[in-house]
Each structure stands twice: as C-alpha cells, then as structure tokens.
Write a protein that holds these residues in place. Sequence first.
Motif, short mmCIF file in Angstrom:
data_model
loop_
_atom_site.label_atom_id
_atom_site.label_comp_id
_atom_site.label_asym_id
_atom_site.label_seq_id
_atom_site.Cartn_x
_atom_site.Cartn_y
_atom_site.Cartn_z
N THR A 41 -22.95 -84.20 26.72
CA THR A 41 -21.60 -84.94 26.89
C THR A 41 -20.84 -84.14 28.06
O THR A 41 -21.15 -83.23 28.67
CB THR A 41 -20.79 -84.50 25.78
OG1 THR A 41 -20.63 -83.15 25.56
CG2 THR A 41 -21.56 -85.23 24.49
N ASP A 42 -19.68 -84.98 28.48
CA ASP A 42 -18.72 -84.19 29.34
C ASP A 42 -17.80 -83.44 28.63
O ASP A 42 -18.06 -82.96 27.37
CB ASP A 42 -18.12 -85.18 30.22
CG ASP A 42 -16.98 -86.27 29.18
OD1 ASP A 42 -16.91 -86.00 27.96
OD2 ASP A 42 -16.76 -87.11 29.61
N ASP A 43 -16.79 -82.63 29.31
CA ASP A 43 -16.03 -81.64 28.61
C ASP A 43 -15.13 -82.15 27.55
O ASP A 43 -14.78 -81.45 26.67
CB ASP A 43 -14.94 -81.32 29.81
CG ASP A 43 -15.93 -80.24 30.89
OD1 ASP A 43 -16.87 -79.85 30.47
OD2 ASP A 43 -15.25 -80.17 31.80
N ILE A 44 -14.98 -83.71 27.65
CA ILE A 44 -14.26 -84.09 26.50
C ILE A 44 -14.92 -84.65 25.53
O ILE A 44 -14.38 -85.35 24.36
CB ILE A 44 -12.97 -84.98 27.01
CG1 ILE A 44 -13.66 -86.26 27.73
CG2 ILE A 44 -11.99 -84.27 27.72
CD1 ILE A 44 -12.62 -87.40 28.15
N GLY A 45 -16.20 -84.47 25.30
CA GLY A 45 -17.01 -84.82 24.23
C GLY A 45 -17.78 -86.31 24.47
O GLY A 45 -18.25 -86.93 23.31
N ASN A 46 -17.39 -87.11 25.31
CA ASN A 46 -18.01 -88.48 25.80
C ASN A 46 -19.41 -88.18 26.21
O ASN A 46 -19.85 -87.44 27.12
CB ASN A 46 -17.26 -89.23 26.81
CG ASN A 46 -16.07 -89.55 26.34
OD1 ASN A 46 -15.75 -89.67 25.22
ND2 ASN A 46 -14.94 -89.32 27.38
N LEU A 47 -20.49 -88.87 25.74
CA LEU A 47 -21.70 -88.83 26.04
C LEU A 47 -21.78 -89.47 27.73
O LEU A 47 -21.19 -90.33 27.96
CB LEU A 47 -22.78 -89.97 25.60
CG LEU A 47 -22.97 -89.67 23.99
CD1 LEU A 47 -23.57 -90.59 23.25
CD2 LEU A 47 -23.44 -88.43 23.76
N ILE A 48 -22.58 -88.57 28.53
CA ILE A 48 -22.73 -89.01 29.88
C ILE A 48 -23.56 -90.01 30.05
O ILE A 48 -24.69 -90.25 29.16
CB ILE A 48 -23.18 -87.68 30.73
CG1 ILE A 48 -24.61 -87.32 30.38
CG2 ILE A 48 -22.41 -86.65 30.63
CD1 ILE A 48 -25.12 -86.33 31.42
N ARG A 49 -23.28 -90.87 30.81
CA ARG A 49 -24.24 -92.20 31.11
C ARG A 49 -23.96 -92.45 32.43
O ARG A 49 -23.07 -91.89 33.30
CB ARG A 49 -23.50 -93.44 30.33
CG ARG A 49 -23.60 -93.39 28.70
CD ARG A 49 -23.35 -94.55 28.10
NE ARG A 49 -23.94 -94.33 26.61
CZ ARG A 49 -23.12 -95.07 25.75
NH1 ARG A 49 -22.37 -96.14 25.95
NH2 ARG A 49 -23.57 -94.89 24.48
N ALA A 50 -25.16 -93.17 32.86
CA ALA A 50 -25.05 -93.71 34.31
C ALA A 50 -25.93 -95.01 34.38
O ALA A 50 -26.73 -95.39 33.47
CB ALA A 50 -25.78 -92.49 35.03
N HIS A 51 -25.64 -95.40 35.51
CA HIS A 51 -26.26 -97.13 35.82
C HIS A 51 -27.62 -96.91 36.85
O HIS A 51 -28.12 -97.89 36.93
CB HIS A 51 -25.11 -97.98 36.36
CG HIS A 51 -24.29 -98.14 35.47
ND1 HIS A 51 -24.46 -99.07 34.34
CD2 HIS A 51 -22.98 -97.92 35.43
CE1 HIS A 51 -23.25 -99.31 33.66
NE2 HIS A 51 -22.53 -98.47 34.18
N SER A 52 -27.98 -95.62 37.15
CA SER A 52 -29.32 -95.47 37.87
C SER A 52 -29.88 -94.16 37.41
O SER A 52 -29.24 -93.11 37.01
CB SER A 52 -29.11 -95.66 39.17
OG SER A 52 -28.31 -94.40 39.76
N LEU A 53 -31.04 -93.91 37.66
CA LEU A 53 -31.76 -92.89 37.26
C LEU A 53 -31.30 -91.68 38.09
O LEU A 53 -31.16 -90.75 37.64
CB LEU A 53 -33.28 -92.84 37.41
CG LEU A 53 -34.05 -91.61 36.94
CD1 LEU A 53 -34.01 -91.16 35.87
CD2 LEU A 53 -35.72 -92.01 37.56
#
Length: 101
Positions: A41-53
Amino acid sequence: MKMTLRALATLKSIDTLIIHSLDLCLYQASVIIEGEEFLVTDDIGNLIRAHSLLEIQKQCQNVKAKSQVMRQESAYDEMVGGPEKGDGNRLEVLISDNKLY
C-alpha cells in the motif's frame, strides 16, 4: 494483511515481490516475507496500482526482494460453472527489474 512501501523499503529480508496482472493493463503488488503474503500500500493505506509493468516496478524500486514474479490467475473455471480449482489456474513467471523507467 497490508504493508506500506515505506515500511518495505526499510526491510532487508523480503523473499519475493509479486506483481499481480489483474486485467489487460492493471497491475498490483504484494510481497512474501517469511512465508506470509502482504499487499503493498501507499502511506494512507491504498493498494498501489499501475497501468504498466514498468510503472509498478518503478513504484517498488526500493523494495529489496530476492526475486520478482508476475502472477496471473484465471477465473475461467468459475465463469463456466465448474468447481473451484484453487491455485490450479495460477501462472507465475520469474521476472527481473531492468530499470527501464
């Protein structure tokens, strides 16, 4: 369980960084530490996500994992009404971070 990128950057013993391929262009990360899997997660608890590897590897560049894998799981059996297969439809491929970002 969850763990922040900031906390992971301070650890020296991370077994595996797992890049989950969720959809056509959607990736998420988790790590395995001493046999236990944690979502990243990031610092506020959201799962990190991305649109490319490359984008998710860039976000995780400070995570010192012994190995990296990309994991894709198929829900095909569930979609056609068959019994659940557990990890039977899981594909994991060993990858490396070539720092192309």
